[in-house]
Design a protein around this motif. Structure first.
Motif, PDB file in Angstrom:
ATOM      1  N   PRO A   1       0.838  -1.205   0.000  1.00 29.13           N
ATOM      2  CA  PRO A   1       0.000   0.000   0.000  1.00 29.13           C
ATOM      3  C   PRO A   1       0.870   1.250   0.000  1.00 29.13           C
ATOM      4  N   PRO A   2       0.506   2.256  -0.776  1.00 23.95           N
ATOM      5  CA  PRO A   2       1.328   3.471  -0.865  1.00 23.95           C
ATOM      6  C   PRO A   2       1.486   4.187   0.470  1.00 23.95           C
ATOM      7  N   VAL A   3       2.648   4.789   0.639  1.00 20.46           N
ATOM      8  CA  VAL A   3       2.941   5.608   1.815  1.00 20.46           C
ATOM      9  C   VAL A   3       2.874   7.073   1.390  1.00 20.46           C
ATOM     10  N   PHE A   4       2.023   7.840   2.042  1.00 23.77           N
ATOM     11  CA  PHE A   4       1.819   9.235   1.648  1.00 23.77           C
ATOM     12  C   PHE A   4       2.661  10.213   2.451  1.00 23.77           C
ATOM     13  N   TRP A   5       3.161   9.768   3.601  1.00 24.34           N
ATOM     14  CA  TRP A   5       3.639  10.735   4.597  1.00 24.34           C
ATOM     15  C   TRP A   5       5.150  10.872   4.551  1.00 24.34           C
ATOM     16  N   GLY A   6       5.604  11.658   3.584  1.00 22.31           N
ATOM     17  CA  GLY A   6       7.025  11.938   3.441  1.00 22.31           C
ATOM     18  C   GLY A   6       7.329  13.382   3.787  1.00 22.31           C
ATOM     19  N   ILE A   7       8.416  13.894   3.214  1.00 23.63           N
ATOM     20  CA  ILE A   7       8.929  15.209   3.566  1.00 23.63           C
ATOM     21  C   ILE A   7       8.587  16.226   2.474  1.00 23.63           C
ATOM     22  N   ASN A   8       8.053  17.367   2.886  1.00 28.16           N
ATOM     23  CA  ASN A   8       7.709  18.455   1.972  1.00 28.16           C
ATOM     24  C   ASN A   8       8.393  19.744   2.412  1.00 28.16           C
TER      25      ASN A   8
ATOM     26  N   VAL B   1      10.244  21.831   0.414  1.00 27.76           N
ATOM     27  CA  VAL B   1      10.156  22.892  -0.581  1.00 27.76           C
ATOM     28  C   VAL B   1       8.771  23.526  -0.592  1.00 27.76           C
ATOM     29  N   SER B   2       7.717  22.707  -0.587  1.00 24.52           N
ATOM     30  CA  SER B   2       6.348  23.227  -0.714  1.00 24.52           C
ATOM     31  C   SER B   2       5.699  23.579   0.622  1.00 24.52           C
ATOM     32  N   SER B   3       6.489  23.677   1.658  1.00 27.32           N
ATOM     33  CA  SER B   3       5.922  23.796   3.005  1.00 27.32           C
ATOM     34  C   SER B   3       5.126  25.072   3.239  1.00 27.32           C
ATOM     35  N   ALA B   4       5.306  26.090   2.408  1.00 23.45           N
ATOM     36  CA  ALA B   4       4.592  27.349   2.625  1.00 23.45           C
ATOM     37  C   ALA B   4       3.231  27.390   1.939  1.00 23.45           C
ATOM     38  N   PHE B   5       2.874  26.322   1.215  1.00 25.45           N
ATOM     39  CA  PHE B   5       1.618  26.306   0.475  1.00 25.45           C
ATOM     40  C   PHE B   5       0.530  25.564   1.245  1.00 25.45           C
ATOM     41  N   PRO B   6      -0.705  26.061   1.218  1.00 24.01           N
ATOM     42  CA  PRO B   6      -1.821  25.303   1.791  1.00 24.01           C
ATOM     43  C   PRO B   6      -1.976  23.959   1.082  1.00 24.01           C
ATOM     44  N   GLY B   7      -2.426  22.971   1.822  1.00 24.78           N
ATOM     45  CA  GLY B   7      -2.639  21.645   1.255  1.00 24.78           C
ATOM     46  C   GLY B   7      -1.426  20.748   1.323  1.00 24.78           C
ATOM     47  N   THR B   8      -0.275  21.317   1.674  1.00 28.32           N
ATOM     48  CA  THR B   8       0.946  20.525   1.821  1.00 28.32           C
ATOM     49  C   THR B   8       1.017  19.993   3.248  1.00 28.32           C
ATOM     50  N   PHE B   9       1.089  18.676   3.379  1.00 24.99           N
ATOM     51  CA  PHE B   9       1.206  18.068   4.708  1.00 24.99           C
ATOM     52  C   PHE B   9       2.672  18.056   5.114  1.00 24.99           C
ATOM     53  N   ARG B  10       2.937  18.539   6.314  1.00 21.55           N
ATOM     54  CA  ARG B  10       4.310  18.751   6.777  1.00 21.55           C
ATOM     55  C   ARG B  10       4.651  17.713   7.844  1.00 21.55           C
ATOM     56  N   THR B  11       5.373  16.695   7.424  1.00 26.09           N
ATOM     57  CA  THR B  11       5.753  15.598   8.316  1.00 26.09           C
ATOM     58  C   THR B  11       7.189  15.793   8.768  1.00 26.09           C
TER      59      THR B  11
ATOM     60  N   VAL C   1      12.069   0.237  -2.823  1.00 25.51           N
ATOM     61  CA  VAL C   1      11.365   1.482  -2.517  1.00 25.51           C
ATOM     62  C   VAL C   1      11.327   2.328  -3.784  1.00 25.51           C
ATOM     63  N   ILE C   2      10.108   2.618  -4.259  1.00 25.25           N
ATOM     64  CA  ILE C   2       9.914   3.390  -5.492  1.00 25.25           C
ATOM     65  C   ILE C   2       9.279   4.722  -5.122  1.00 25.25           C
ATOM     66  N   ASN C   3      10.010   5.786  -5.395  1.00 24.82           N
ATOM     67  CA  ASN C   3       9.667   7.115  -4.917  1.00 24.82           C
ATOM     68  C   ASN C   3       9.222   8.013  -6.064  1.00 24.82           C
ATOM     69  N   HIS C   4       8.306   8.949  -5.764  1.00 24.77           N
ATOM     70  CA  HIS C   4       7.901   9.951  -6.755  1.00 24.77           C
ATOM     71  C   HIS C   4       7.832  11.317  -6.081  1.00 24.77           C
ATOM     72  N   GLN C   5       8.918  11.674  -5.437  1.00 23.56           N
ATOM     73  CA  GLN C   5       9.022  12.979  -4.776  1.00 23.56           C
ATOM     74  C   GLN C   5      10.475  13.410  -4.853  1.00 23.56           C
ATOM     75  N   GLY C   6      10.700  14.562  -5.533  1.00 19.70           N
ATOM     76  CA  GLY C   6      12.065  15.002  -5.781  1.00 19.70           C
ATOM     77  C   GLY C   6      12.706  15.791  -4.661  1.00 19.70           C
ATOM     78  N   ASP C   7      11.937  16.233  -3.677  1.00 15.60           N
ATOM     79  CA  ASP C   7      12.490  17.014  -2.566  1.00 15.60           C
ATOM     80  C   ASP C   7      13.655  16.245  -1.943  1.00 15.60           C
ATOM     81  N   ILE C   8      14.828  16.859  -1.912  1.00 11.71           N
ATOM     82  CA  ILE C   8      16.019  16.144  -1.463  1.00 11.71           C
ATOM     83  C   ILE C   8      15.907  15.724  -0.007  1.00 11.71           C
ATOM     84  N   GLU C   9      15.183  16.472   0.811  1.00 12.02           N
ATOM     85  CA  GLU C   9      15.022  16.073   2.207  1.00 12.02           C
ATOM     86  C   GLU C   9      14.197  14.795   2.312  1.00 12.02           C
ATOM     87  N   HIS C  10      13.235  14.634   1.429  1.00  6.24           N
ATOM     88  CA  HIS C  10      12.459  13.400   1.386  1.00  6.24           C
ATOM     89  C   HIS C  10      13.356  12.221   0.998  1.00  6.24           C
TER      90      HIS C  10
END
Length: 274
Positions: A75-82, A84-94, A120-129
């Motif tokens: 099952p997909p894992v949604f809760w990674g690191i954001n 770069v986008s942390s200042a935008f509404p709708g971005t979950f900050r883990t 582990v197959i990732n689709h998030q380019g944020d280097i902190e993630h």
């Protein structure tokens, strides 16, 4: 809105425990889709990266099946690191420590159930993630679970300190673009490739009217450096939340993701053979 999509369809979530147990006994591998929930401009949904990781895993599973390799999709894992986008509404900050702990528990669960090959197959380019994922996979290796591997494109692997370890396997990104028509815009987020992905496999989630009104950002490498600082820096550089050309010029640009999945399947095959 009920759009009929479920990113649990075709994953282990659909199986019974005896089916999972039998698959582990047969030596099946597991692909773990990991992404985030973050803003993707006015035209793409917050879950673009979660949908992207899920679709990549579906394509990898199909490619492996053609090669006679059985794979289950976790099952997909949604809760990674954001970051770069942390200042935008709708971005979950883990928090990084939360995300590492969560991924560690998930990987531990799969290993406990008898799966000794987990990718582990990732689709998030944020280097902190990506650093978070590398930390979680390294912990698996420290505990003897050396069959857990993070699959990354070469440009991400190059940015990860200490990525030249068995915990990471990388593939060349540039050849995947051959024969595909791009706009020529520097794009890294909610741009033509991500739009093409969503338009091909999750079309009802795309706001086409909003997309038609958006113009390419026309940003530079210097802008990218500033954008990567994240938070308000990113929001100043990309006030609408996208970086690049939001509309794909090539109607078949989604083939990029098919090629990426084939490259990942190649890595899985090499890791299993090794």
């Amino acid at each position: 809105m009920n759009n009929g999509y479920s990113i649990f369809a075709g994953t282990m979530a659909d199986l019974t425990y005896p089916e999972v147990e039998a698959a582990a006994e047969r030596g099946a591998c597991v692909v773990l889709p990991t992404g985030v929930i973050e803003q993707h401009g006015p035209h793409l949904p917050l879950g673009t990266d979660a949908y992207g990781a899920y679709q990549l895993c579906r394509l990898v599973k199909s490619e492996l099946a053609r090669r006679g390799v059985e794979a289950l999709i976790a099952p997909p894992v949604f809760w990674g690191i954001n970051q770069v986008s942390s200042a935008f509404p709708g971005t979950f900050r883990t928090r990084p420590e939360t995300a590492v702990a969560l991924h560690t528990d998930i990987l531990d669960s799969l290993a406990t159930d008898g799966f000794d090959r987990i990718f582990v197959i990732n689709h998030q380019g944020d280097i902190e993630h990506n650093r978070m994922l590398l930390e979680a996979v390294r912990r698996q290796h420290e505990h003897g679970h050396t069959g857990v591997v993070l699959l990354e494109p070469d440009f991400i692997a190059d940015r990860l300190e200490g990525s030249s370890t068995p915990a990471v396997a990388s593939f060349a990104m540039q050849p995947l673009f051959e024969g595909l028509e791009l706009t020529g815009e520097l794009g890294v987020h909610a741009e033509e490739i991500e739009s093409a992905l969503m338009m091909r496999w999750f079309p009802e989630l795309v706001d086409y009217d909003a997309m038609a009104e958006l113009k390419p950002t026309g940003l530079t490498a210097d802008d990218l450096t500033e954008w990567r600082r994240g938070g308000e820096h990113a929001r100043r550089v990309t006030p609408q939340g996208f970086f690049g050309a939001p509309s794909p010029r090539d109607p078949f640009l989604w083939r990029f993701h098919q090629r990426m999945a084939a490259a990942m399947a190649d890595l899985v095959g090499r890791c299993i053979s090794a």
